[in-house]
Design a protein around this motif. Structure first.
Motif, PDB file in Angstrom:
ATOM      1  N   ARG A  19      28.777  66.873  55.862  1.00 25.12           N
ATOM      2  CA  ARG A  19      29.369  65.568  56.196  1.00 25.12           C
ATOM      3  C   ARG A  19      29.184  64.561  55.066  1.00 25.12           C
ATOM      4  NH1 ARG A  19      27.562  66.638  61.649  1.00 25.12           N
ATOM      5  NH2 ARG A  19      25.574  65.685  61.163  1.00 25.12           N
ATOM      6  N   TYR A  39      27.966  74.969  64.585  1.00 23.88           N
ATOM      7  CA  TYR A  39      28.649  73.668  64.475  1.00 23.88           C
ATOM      8  C   TYR A  39      29.199  73.339  63.084  1.00 23.88           C
ATOM      9  CZ  TYR A  39      25.686  73.203  68.607  1.00 23.88           C
ATOM     10  OH  TYR A  39      25.045  73.417  69.786  1.00 23.88           O
ATOM     11  N   THR A  42      32.146  70.905  62.885  1.00 29.93           N
ATOM     12  CA  THR A  42      32.266  70.242  64.190  1.00 29.93           C
ATOM     13  C   THR A  42      32.438  68.728  64.029  1.00 29.93           C
ATOM     14  OG1 THR A  42      31.141  71.924  65.476  1.00 29.93           O
ATOM     15  CG2 THR A  42      30.946  69.674  66.277  1.00 29.93           C
ATOM     16  N   GLY A  43      33.487  68.222  64.638  1.00 29.45           N
ATOM     17  CA  GLY A  43      33.740  66.780  64.603  1.00 29.45           C
ATOM     18  C   GLY A  43      34.225  66.271  63.254  1.00 29.45           C
ATOM     19  N   GLU A  45      36.569  65.103  60.418  1.00 28.60           N
ATOM     20  CA  GLU A  45      37.915  64.543  60.422  1.00 28.60           C
ATOM     21  C   GLU A  45      38.387  64.324  58.992  1.00 28.60           C
ATOM     22  OE1 GLU A  45      39.218  61.556  63.722  1.00 28.60           O
ATOM     23  OE2 GLU A  45      37.104  61.198  63.275  1.00 28.60           O
ATOM     24  N   ASP A  60      30.500  77.532  67.993  1.00 33.12           N
ATOM     25  CA  ASP A  60      31.153  76.217  67.901  1.00 33.12           C
ATOM     26  C   ASP A  60      31.576  75.844  66.480  1.00 33.12           C
ATOM     27  OD1 ASP A  60      31.516  75.407  70.489  1.00 33.12           O
ATOM     28  OD2 ASP A  60      29.573  74.423  70.674  1.00 33.12           O
ATOM     29  N   PHE A  64      35.859  70.305  68.098  1.00 30.96           N
ATOM     30  CA  PHE A  64      36.356  68.917  68.018  1.00 30.96           C
ATOM     31  C   PHE A  64      36.907  68.575  66.630  1.00 30.96           C
ATOM     32  CE2 PHE A  64      32.506  68.896  70.771  1.00 30.96           C
ATOM     33  CZ  PHE A  64      33.145  68.756  71.985  1.00 30.96           C
ATOM     34  N   THR A  83      37.846  72.777  71.756  1.00 31.05           N
ATOM     35  CA  THR A  83      38.446  71.450  71.848  1.00 31.05           C
ATOM     36  C   THR A  83      38.905  70.920  70.479  1.00 31.05           C
ATOM     37  OG1 THR A  83      36.712  71.123  73.505  1.00 31.05           O
ATOM     38  CG2 THR A  83      38.184  69.302  73.187  1.00 31.05           C
ATOM     39  N   ASN A  85      41.214  69.599  67.543  1.00 35.41           N
ATOM     40  CA  ASN A  85      42.328  68.658  67.560  1.00 35.41           C
ATOM     41  C   ASN A  85      43.443  69.051  66.599  1.00 35.41           C
ATOM     42  OD1 ASN A  85      42.980  66.254  68.956  1.00 35.41           O
ATOM     43  ND2 ASN A  85      42.949  65.184  66.989  1.00 35.41           N
ATOM     44  N   ARG A 104      43.673  71.609  71.466  1.00 34.33           N
ATOM     45  CA  ARG A 104      44.901  70.856  71.693  1.00 34.33           C
ATOM     46  C   ARG A 104      45.776  70.706  70.458  1.00 34.33           C
ATOM     47  NH1 ARG A 104      41.845  66.865  73.283  1.00 34.33           N
ATOM     48  NH2 ARG A 104      43.015  66.868  75.213  1.00 34.33           N
TER      49      ARG A 104
ATOM     50  N   VAL B 256      39.955  64.430  74.933  1.00 31.91           N
ATOM     51  CA  VAL B 256      38.763  64.506  74.079  1.00 31.91           C
ATOM     52  C   VAL B 256      39.168  64.856  72.648  1.00 31.91           C
ATOM     53  CG1 VAL B 256      36.566  65.661  73.680  1.00 31.91           C
ATOM     54  CG2 VAL B 256      37.363  65.285  76.017  1.00 31.91           C
ATOM     55  N   ASN B 257      38.883  63.977  71.723  1.00 34.70           N
ATOM     56  CA  ASN B 257      39.031  64.275  70.289  1.00 34.70           C
ATOM     57  C   ASN B 257      37.931  63.522  69.552  1.00 34.70           C
ATOM     58  OD1 ASN B 257      39.940  61.627  70.089  1.00 34.70           O
ATOM     59  ND2 ASN B 257      42.095  62.208  70.168  1.00 34.70           N
ATOM     60  N   PRO B 258      37.785  63.759  68.258  1.00 29.67           N
ATOM     61  CA  PRO B 258      36.640  63.146  67.565  1.00 29.67           C
ATOM     62  C   PRO B 258      36.599  61.622  67.711  1.00 29.67           C
ATOM     63  CG  PRO B 258      37.687  64.782  66.165  1.00 29.67           C
ATOM     64  CD  PRO B 258      38.564  64.640  67.372  1.00 29.67           C
ATOM     65  N   GLY B 259      37.757  60.974  67.667  1.00 30.86           N
ATOM     66  CA  GLY B 259      37.794  59.521  67.783  1.00 30.86           C
ATOM     67  C   GLY B 259      37.261  59.056  69.124  1.00 30.86           C
ATOM     68  N   LEU B 261      35.132  60.587  71.050  1.00 31.53           N
ATOM     69  CA  LEU B 261      33.677  60.772  71.124  1.00 31.53           C
ATOM     70  C   LEU B 261      32.949  59.671  70.357  1.00 31.53           C
ATOM     71  CD1 LEU B 261      33.505  64.632  70.582  1.00 31.53           C
ATOM     72  CD2 LEU B 261      33.334  63.393  72.745  1.00 31.53           C
ATOM     73  N   ARG B 262      33.514  59.311  69.221  1.00 27.38           N
ATOM     74  CA  ARG B 262      32.837  58.327  68.383  1.00 27.38           C
ATOM     75  C   ARG B 262      32.933  56.907  68.938  1.00 27.38           C
ATOM     76  NH1 ARG B 262      32.813  61.610  63.909  1.00 27.38           N
ATOM     77  NH2 ARG B 262      34.992  61.547  63.274  1.00 27.38           N
ATOM     78  N   LEU B 322      26.676  72.854  74.058  1.00 26.34           N
ATOM     79  CA  LEU B 322      27.667  71.770  74.117  1.00 26.34           C
ATOM     80  C   LEU B 322      27.008  70.412  73.841  1.00 26.34           C
ATOM     81  CD1 LEU B 322      30.569  70.869  74.535  1.00 26.34           C
ATOM     82  CD2 LEU B 322      30.105  70.666  76.979  1.00 26.34           C
ATOM     83  N   PHE B 324      24.552  69.800  71.899  1.00 28.94           N
ATOM     84  CA  PHE B 324      24.356  69.627  70.458  1.00 28.94           C
ATOM     85  C   PHE B 324      25.670  69.621  69.691  1.00 28.94           C
ATOM     86  CE2 PHE B 324      20.029  70.157  71.736  1.00 28.94           C
ATOM     87  CZ  PHE B 324      19.384  69.250  70.913  1.00 28.94           C
ATOM     88  N   ALA B 325      26.716  70.253  70.244  1.00 29.69           N
ATOM     89  CA  ALA B 325      28.036  70.136  69.610  1.00 29.69           C
ATOM     90  C   ALA B 325      28.454  68.671  69.633  1.00 29.69           C
ATOM     91  CB  ALA B 325      29.056  71.002  70.327  1.00 29.69           C
ATOM     92  N   LEU B 326      28.190  68.011  70.766  1.00 28.41           N
ATOM     93  CA  LEU B 326      28.560  66.593  70.890  1.00 28.41           C
ATOM     94  C   LEU B 326      27.681  65.719  70.011  1.00 28.41           C
ATOM     95  CD1 LEU B 326      29.200  66.621  74.734  1.00 28.41           C
ATOM     96  CD2 LEU B 326      30.923  66.351  72.943  1.00 28.41           C
ATOM     97  N   GLU B 328      26.321  66.720  67.212  1.00 24.54           N
ATOM     98  CA  GLU B 328      26.806  66.937  65.851  1.00 24.54           C
ATOM     99  C   GLU B 328      28.070  66.112  65.602  1.00 24.54           C
ATOM    100  OE1 GLU B 328      26.142  68.811  63.067  1.00 24.54           O
ATOM    101  OE2 GLU B 328      24.135  69.348  63.740  1.00 24.54           O
ATOM    102  N   ALA B 329      28.983  66.153  66.589  1.00 22.01           N
ATOM    103  CA  ALA B 329      30.259  65.465  66.404  1.00 22.01           C
ATOM    104  C   ALA B 329      30.066  63.953  66.311  1.00 22.01           C
ATOM    105  CB  ALA B 329      31.214  65.807  67.539  1.00 22.01           C
ATOM    106  N   GLU B 331      27.160  62.683  65.169  1.00 19.29           N
ATOM    107  CA  GLU B 331      26.103  62.547  64.164  1.00 19.29           C
ATOM    108  C   GLU B 331      24.807  61.970  64.715  1.00 19.29           C
ATOM    109  OE1 GLU B 331      27.442  61.227  60.326  1.00 19.29           O
ATOM    110  OE2 GLU B 331      29.533  61.548  60.873  1.00 19.29           O
ATOM    111  N   TYR B 332      24.464  62.390  65.894  1.00 20.44           N
ATOM    112  CA  TYR B 332      23.173  62.027  66.502  1.00 20.44           C
ATOM    113  C   TYR B 332      23.001  60.515  66.652  1.00 20.44           C
ATOM    114  CZ  TYR B 332      22.237  66.903  65.563  1.00 20.44           C
ATOM    115  OH  TYR B 332      22.322  68.275  65.549  1.00 20.44           O
TER     116      TYR B 332
END
Lengths: 246, 532
Positions: A19, A39, A42-43, A45, A60, A64, A83, A85, A104, B256-259, B261-262, B322, B324-326, B328-329, B331-332
């Motif tokens: 990142r 991960y 993951t996330g 963008e 994973d 996202f 999930t 995007n 999606r 649900v997309n990265p935006g 979640l953030r 899941l 920790f996936a969230l 990570e997404a 960034e803690y």
């Protein structure tokens, strides 16, 4: 380009490094000796970022994720493109269970076989149409609860007599299309799907994707197309509309 | 059979008062009220033949005969919209006294549902929360107060702290010495500040209207608390309030997309809901209009199916993945909450969730509400929040991991007394969904699943949603939060406490009245009359 040696690095540090590198403007990353770190991507963008993974990424991968392109030189584990995007993931090997859950958008290519529960609850919205393409066979619950997008299963290189998928193929499906190269066994079909031949619209959609697949995995597109293709579509967009007393 | 069903309610129109303004006829979304042309109808019933010719004649009569408002009693759900809005106060609604023959075992609702199901073969749907006469533990617990030997505190004159933080706390704090004294060395997990220990729980755009969500979001911001998107994504009109919103990730992963979640303050994984433990949700295609479609990111008119389980979560290890996936997404930077329904094994499950890395656990008791659920599930599955909360708090304490998670309790919290009792049983904060809807006008008619909510709350029909003014509803919500917070301060003051933290899990300040030994044991409280 930045190379990262992932040997012995905990996923949290590895992903933090990825990142930070991306934030600093780097767009091309190569990860060596990846061994089960979860991960990755993951996330993340960014439409510019390209990540090449040597080794086996953990669960994973690309969850996202929005935008990046990831190539895996090895097998992948569970939950790839969870999930997701948008973006592209190309796996030069097989992959595990629950791939593309709730995906999606974007594309996921797997060269070999995949496990159970792949493509569950994929969905589409306007120009966001996810594509999940599998070169080999799939386990049970392929495309369960599928609400949109395209699942493509080629069944290549499978031993004679081995089934294309496990049971409950497309169970609860209420949107999207599953394309199959070859004929699934009748008893594996979910109650909510019907099988049809492909029409021109289908081929117009499928052809460029088959070419893309062949480019990634060095296959002959002509031979790929020579086999029989079928598609599964949901019987109803509202399979559970009649369960309730009004 | 449906035709033989007696009306549940009788709508009475006081014809002397009614001035035929037509407000009720226009507004009832269930189509209960209509103008009737008395003379015309009467005449029509006499002439069975030659209706076509006569119709023209009677059209003329109709034009000259004053209308009257009549009610189709069978359609009335007793939501009181017409009663509340009739400018003449001419409408009254009563339960139909002769609807069903009295029977203590076969109650009217049993008969009604059997007849409905005999006709349709379907499941009976309902909305809102369990309304059956289960024993209320809240109503059999009382709080303590100071008298003589220990002074109470007057919250009007002395500071009273309701501020609450949701998030994980470390097992211990480590300091190192710096030039200006000790410096905290321990890295703290992210947390969210609440100005009062209340939150609005998950109610999705789809289940409720955008105006209702806006009202909740505005109130959450003005009160310094949280609202929760539910599983329906976040409409862009709500982005300005996102810093006070919990963004939910459920099995359907809608919107649900990265935006997404953030944007939120907290990410919540929805496993279960008190009104429907163990089952998923079906938002019918009729409710998926343009706005809902955009927010959920699914085509207009398609059913939004949330499967019963997350198909990637079959174990605590999967849940941890899941969580920790969230993390990570995001960034803690945000606490991750896991919402579960209160079920028999809730304590062990909560322990697993805490160990899986969650920062917050939301437990929803069997009185919790919903937009739609099978009646059989709502009324017969799950356990009371009082029991679940006590069991979870106790288990986490015994295992020495209570600090790792904040507990949010929900499911039928009706007033500040329930809030205080829940906190004394171990909750860090309390979620109030049904109470919030009531503050916006809900009359608990339980017809949320029809999409015809006359109050503009549980509907997507534009003519109905326009009835809910988000600014005014937000003010009502903020007033409710203020009122309950003032009462909480009074309760704390009476207990001799100046901070809600001191009440948390302080079960010594609760006593049971009329509870069995087994009840007292699970609740971890003593009987009234037993001293400290």
């Amino acid at each position: 380009m930045l190379r990262i040696d992932a040997a012995g690095v905990h996923y949290r540090h590895l992903n933090e490094q990825i990142r930070e590198t991306v934030r600093a403007g780097e767009t091309v990353l190569v990860l060596d000796n990846v061994n089960g770190q979860r991960y990755i991507g993951t996330g993340l963008e960014s439409d510019q970022v390209r990540i090449t993974i040597h080794g086996v990424p953990g669960n994973d991968l690309a969850a996202f994720m929005s935008g990046p392109a990831i190539t895996v030189w090895g097998n992948a584990q569970d939950g790839v493109s969870n999930t997701m995007n948008s973006g592209t993931v190309v796996v030069h090997g097989g992959a595990g269970d629950v791939l593309g859950y709730g995906m999606r958008g974007g594309k996921l290519f797997i060269r070999g076989d995949v496990g159970y529960r792949v493509g569950i609850h994929m969905k589409e919205y306007k120009d966001l149409v996810p594509v999940l393409m599998v070169g080999g066979r799939a386990g049970a619950f392929f495309g369960e609860y599928m609400a949109g997008g395209r699942l493509i299963l080629l069944g290549l290189d499978r031993p004679a007599g081995s089934p294309l998928t496990g049971d409950y193929l497309g169970t609860g499906m209420h949107g999207g299309v599953i394309y199959l190269r070859g004929r699934p066994e009748e008893h594996t079909l979910g109650r909510e799907v019907k099988m049809f031949d492909l029409d021109e619209v289908d081929w117009a959609f499928l052809n460029p994707l088959l070419d893309e697949f062949c480019r990634y995995y060095d296959r002959d597109p002509g031979r790929l197309r020579a086999a029989e293709f079928r598609k599964l579509v949901p019987v109803s967009h509202r399979p559970y509309g009649l369960l309730y007393t009004p | 059979m449906r035709n033989y069903l007696p009306p549940e309610y009788i709508v009475h129109i006081d014809q002397d008062r009614c001035r035929r303004c037509g407000e009720c006829v226009r507004t009832c979304a269930f189509g209960t009220l209509r103008f009737e042309h008395g003379a015309w109808r009467q005449a029509m019933s006499v002439f069975q033949h030659g209706r076509d010719d006569l119709e023209r004649v009677f059209d003329r009569i109709r034009d000259n005969v004053p209308d009257r408002v009549a009610a189709d009693n069978k359609k009335c759900v007793q939501c009181h919209y017409c009663v509340a809005h009739c400018p003449e106060g001419a409408i009254s609604i009563q339960p139909n006294p002769l609807a069903y023959r009295g029977n203590h075992h076969w109650e009217p609702h049993h008969l009604k549902n059997i007849w409905l199901q005999a006709e349709t073969g379907g499941m009976v749907l309902t909305g809102s929360g369990n309304d059956k006469a289960y024993f209320s533990y809240f109503d059999h617990m009382v709080l303590d107060a100071c008298q003589v030997t220990n002074p109470s505190i007057d919250p009007l004159r002395e500071p009273m702290e309701l501020r609450t933080y949701l998030g994980s706390l470390p097992d211990a704090l480590e300091f190192e010495s710096g030039p200006e004294g000790p410096v905290l060395k321990t890295r703290l997990a992210p947390s969210v500040r609440l100005d009062t220990p209340l939150v609005f729980p998950a109610m999705s755009y789809g289940a409720i209207s955008l105006n209702a969500q806006k009202a909740l979001a505005k109130a959450a911001v003005s009160c310094g608390i949280l609202m929760n998107t539910g599983e329906g994504g976040m409409h862009e009109d709500l982005y300005p309030y996102a810093h006070r919103m919990v963004v939910q990730v459920a099995s359907g992963r809608f919107g649900v997309n990265p935006g997404y979640l953030r944007r939120g303050a907290v990410v919540e994984i929805k496993i279960g809901q008190g009104a429907k433990p163990g089952i998923g949700g079906h938002l019918p295609g009729e409710k998926v209009d343009e706005g809902v479609s955009q927010t959920r990111m699914i085509p207009v008119g398609s059913d939004a199916l949330s499967p019963a389980p997350h198909h990637d979560i079959y174990s605590i290890e999967d849940l941890s993945q899941l969580i920790f996936a969230l993390k990570e997404a995001t960034e803690y930077t945000k606490p991750v909450s896991v919402k579960i329904a209160a079920v028999h094994n809730v304590a062990a499950i909560a322990s697993g969730i805490a160990r899986a890395g969650a920062d917050i656990i939301t437990i929803d008791g069997f009185r919790g509400g919903t937009g739609a659920t099978p009646l059989a599930i709502r009324d017969h599955v799950g356990i009371p929040i009082e029991m679940a909360l006590a069991a979870v708090d106790d288990r986490l304490r015994r295992e020495g991991i209570r600090n790792r998670v904040s507990l949010v309790a929900s499911g039928g919290i009706r007033h500040s007394g329930d809030v205080a009792k829940a906190i004394a049983l171990g909750a860090d904060a309390v979620a109030i969904g049904t109470a919030a809807l009531i503050a916006m006008g809900c009359r608990l008619c339980q017809k949320c699943y029809t999409g015809n909510c006359n109050w503009g709350i549980a509907t997507q029909k534009p003519e109905l949603t326009a009835r809910l003014d988000p600014d005014r509803a937000a003010e009502n919500l903020a007033n409710l939060i203020r009122g309950w917070s003032l009462e909480l301060k009074e309760i704390l003051g009476a207990l001799g406490l100046n901070s809600v933290e001191s009440l948390r899990g302080s079960r010594l300040r609760l006593r049971g009245v009329g509870l069995s030994d087994a009840d007292l044991q699970v609740l971890g409280i003593r009987n009234a009359g037993v001293g400290a």
